[in-house]
Design an enzyme around this catalytic site. Sequence first.
Site, PDB file in Angstrom:
ATOM      1  CG  ASP A   1      -2.011  -1.045   1.136  1.00 52.97           C
ATOM      2  OD1 ASP A   1      -2.247  -1.553   0.023  1.00 52.97           O
ATOM      3  OD2 ASP A   1      -2.629  -1.354   2.171  1.00 52.97           O
TER       4      ASP A   1
ATOM      5  CD  GLU B   1     -10.797  -1.778  -1.389  1.00 49.15           C
ATOM      6  OE1 GLU B   1     -11.498  -0.791  -1.084  1.00 49.15           O
ATOM      7  OE2 GLU B   1      -9.599  -1.686  -1.702  1.00 49.15           O
TER       8      GLU B   1
END
Lengths: 228, 291
Positions: free
Chosen positions: B10, B129
Amino acid sequence: MRRSSRPQVAIVDYGMGNLFSVKHACAYAGMEASTTSTAQELLAADAVILPGVGAFGDAMAMLARRDLVSVLRDIAASGKPLLGICLGLQLLMRESSEFGRHDGLGIIDGDVVRLEGGRDHGRAAKVPQVGWNRIHRRGAQAWTGSLLDGVPEDAYMYFVHSFYVRPVDPGLVVATTRYGPAEFCSGLRQGNVCAVQFHPERSGPDGLTIYRNLAARLPASIPEVQHA
Amino acid sequence: MTIRMIARLDIKGPNLVKGIHLEGLRVLGTPEQFAKAYYEQGADELLYMDVVASLYGRNSLLDIVARTSREIFIPLTVGGGLRTLEDIQQALRAGADKVALNTAAIRNPTLVQDATTRFGSSTIVVSIEAIRKPDGHYEAYTDNGREPTGVDAFAWARQAAELGAGELLITSIDREGTGEGFDLELTRRIAEAVPIPVIACGGAGTAQHVADVIVHGKADAVCMASLLHYHLIKQDGKKRRAGLEAEGNLEYLKSRRGFSKIQGTSFPAIKAFLGTQGMICRQPAGETVHA
């Protein structure tokens, strides 16, 4: 005029797929690579790489639109090293049955057929095959002297494909790979023409060995004498 | 069928970050350093996710992608803030092999179809997600887990596959960053419903969790972050602290605290463990990686 003493490689750019990783792998192996779609630059290079991802019929149409079909045939016949990758391997064949019948470059006699799914070590073998798989040596034929020279037997390479090639002459096959019910040709060689179904530029150190072997077989051009 | 082991990195600005439930981001170092270490360990793929791009429209990720792709020769997927075909083209030109689409795809599913037509199915990953709701259904979220959409995660997964997506990246926001294990039901129900590969993401704390999501979650590939990152930091902490650029929350790195639920480990150790469980992973050749 050559500004570099490094071997010059032309990567055929016909609008299909990501050429940047191929270019970076060439640079990493000490070659000067450029992407091009002109016959002149392909003919001037020390070696030619035909990459590609996508549909066979579209790719042949793109090559034809750029007048590269006969140029690539001439290069294959000239003895200059020609490396086909993934769709670039399939395009070398005489014909493909992908979404109807299409003529290929016809540099290698044989055809392109669809990979069948099924079971593989108890799991679903999905099509396209996306992922790492082993390449096996074909019979007693050693990899010495081919672009696979120095790659460990049964090495893992990275594949993304739904089709595979079937050369008529089994003697051309240098590597095979098993997936689902199929054992298919994942690497072949016909004189100066070498081609692989996997992506050596995405296959880690073992894949890079193929680029190093290509570099080693090219003449490093002599730097121009500097005149004062 | 070889199971792919993927390192997820990330990214916020120039830094590698990690949060919990996709929030509370800690700075861990520079992404290129971690990427290189994972490549050398035998990672099968890398995933770069720009975790703030959807919020601020920032995409400094491309520079990091370009630098990475010059020295790392395994597949690289890039996601975060990609909204248009031009954005995708830019990511591919920087050196990405695939792109992951979430927010823009769910708002405009036609983008998936257009992108697969133009760049090929194998280039397009749809990222879903999801959060589990009390009644047992799963809702898809966008903007890195911040915005509810009202869309059912399973219906969206099937639709994305029909639109031509090459793979699905399934992240459980409930589990993400916790080290409590993957959401096996979420992964399994999607893997059984679509004909394309499913990448499980969110919750890996041990090698056993990875094995569980392959066997019980039917995952074709597994994404890991914390358990790799914290192990690498522990091994090589000082060097990495020296290399990071100051932006964001550095408190975690300064404190040198551990992270209790996560048993840090490396690619060779995870793959060796999966091998003992009868799973097939790529074992890199014995040769050293040339730097």
